[in-house]
Design a protein around this motif. Structure first.
Motif, PDB file in Angstrom:
ATOM      1  N   GLN A  72       0.827  -1.204   0.000  1.00 49.81           N
ATOM      2  CA  GLN A  72       0.000   0.000   0.000  1.00 49.81           C
ATOM      3  C   GLN A  72       0.862   1.255   0.000  1.00 49.81           C
ATOM      4  N   ALA A  75       2.361   1.669  -3.471  1.00 45.84           N
ATOM      5  CA  ALA A  75       1.351   2.148  -4.414  1.00 45.84           C
ATOM      6  C   ALA A  75       1.024   3.618  -4.164  1.00 45.84           C
ATOM      7  N   LEU A  96      -6.457  -0.378  -2.593  1.00 42.17           N
ATOM      8  CA  LEU A  96      -5.857   0.857  -3.107  1.00 42.17           C
ATOM      9  C   LEU A  96      -6.736   2.078  -2.853  1.00 42.17           C
TER      10      LEU A  96
END
Length: 377
Positions: A72, A75, A96
């Motif tokens: 996470q 990203a 996400l």
């Protein structure tokens, strides 16, 4: 005209995922888009592509099991650094959604692949005491995403979970115009029965192993079960590896979409032995669509959407959940009469060509992305 730009992000899915890479991204590239694809290439043992015109690959940390925080964070870094340089951001994982909070992004789309709440019950790494709370969190994520993002749905039946109407981009597949007839022997003279898709307990791995063993024994080696797809969970991997070593089936592991779909051609039949779990009931199993598209008959458990496709096409048989004996008996009847399997396969291919061809559905997807890219910020 400046090409439209899209950032496609997943930390969960394989970089060669058919829906993401070989349908959506391929369609956008064909329409002249510049695509940045951020995915866990190294985590899946795949080299990021470097020679596809219009495609830029970014390697992300893989999210798996309970190891998700680093993915996470990775990203979120990519979204913050690269997102503003694009016209659209397309997310493929529910985890996400919180990674976008507090970041200035262009229009952001979440592609809803599955029933986010129901899938919590299928995650073996989730402790039993946390399944209820995590299902509640999943519902909250869906509500948050609907307020802040554009949603596209992989199935019509997901619409009931949301307050507004959203574009449905179904899991259809390219339909080859003239696949070889079902029941075409391979180079060793064997008839291949195929399974294509992820492998887990609730996806019928125990049944596949039993079918493979009985099929091999009762056909005298004339027929073989060929299994393609990644396995999830140590016990599932052990089952498949043991069956493969014993010669009861051939497990090929993950195969890129083009290769995997090509191996459907000429097979005697395709299996979909999914269990009766909440996440599967409203969904159209992609593997069933792919079997029909490649002209091979289907044996499926009685999940509603699969039953509808098989009954309307007349291209297969519905068996009870966990019914290995009926599955094997049906396969053996086709081993003795491959022409019957080929006739069923032709009926399925005709329905797929009419209703399930991605080349038709892709137009709506690309048009929707173009409208979002061109809308005022």
């Amino acid at each position: 005209m400046t090409p439209r730009r899209i950032l496609v992000v997943t930390v969960v899915h394989h970089p060669e995922d058919a829906r993401i890479r070989h349908r959506q991204i391929a369609s956008l590239l064909a329409a002249g888009w510049q695509v940045t694809f951020a995915a866990p290439f190294s985590g899946h043992g795949v080299a990021p592509p470097t020679t596809v015109p219009g495609l830029t690959a970014v390697d992300l940390t893989r999210s798996t099991g309970r190891r998700r925080v680093l993915a996470q964070r990775d990203a979120r870094r990519v979204l913050r650094e690269r997102g503003p340089r694009h016209d659209v951001v397309l997310l493929h994982d529910p985890e996400l959604i919180p990674a976008t909070l507090g970041i200035s992004l262009p229009v952001t789309v979440w592609d809803v692949h599955e029933d986010t709440r129901a899938v919590v019950a299928l995650r073996s790494w989730v402790p039993d005491r946390l399944r209820g709370p995590l299902a509640t969190v999943a519902s909250a994520l869906e509500r948050s995403a609907e307020r802040r993002m554009v949603l596209i749905l992989a199935d019509d039946d997901y619409a009931d979970r949301f307050a507004q109407e959203h574009l449905v981009v179904p899991n259809t597949t390219p339909v080859p115009p003239d696949p070889p007839p079902a029941g075409t022997p391979d180079e060793q003279g064997r008839l291949r029965v195929v399974y294509l898709g992820s492998l887990a307990r609730e996806r019928g791995v125990a049944e596949l192993v039993a079918v493979g063993e009985q099929l091999q024994a009762r056909s005298g080696g004339r027929a073989v079960l060929e299994v393609m797809g990644p396995a999830h969970g140590a016990s599932v991997i052990a089952q498949l590896e043991t069956a493969h070593r014993a010669g009861h089936l051939e497990w090929l592991g993950f195969r890129p979409a083009d290769e995997a779909l090509g191996r459907l051609d000429g097979a005697l039949a395709g299996l979909s032995l999914l269990h009766d779990v909440a996440n599967f009931r409203p969904s159209m199993p992609t593997k069933v669509v792919e079997y029909l598209a490649h002209g091979i008959p289907v044996i499926t458990t009685p999940l509603p959407r699969a039953v509808d496709l098989v009954e309307r096409s007349g291209a297969g048989v519905v068996v009870d959940f966990h019914d290995v004996e009926q599955t094997v008996a049906t396969l053996l009847s086709w081993v003795e009469d491959p022409a019957a399997a080929a006739a069923l396969g032709r009926q399925g291919h005709a329905l797929a060509a009419r209703e399930l061809d991605w080349s038709v559905h892709s137009q709506a997807f690309v048009a929707a992305m173009q409208r979002l890219a061109d809308a005022p910020r």
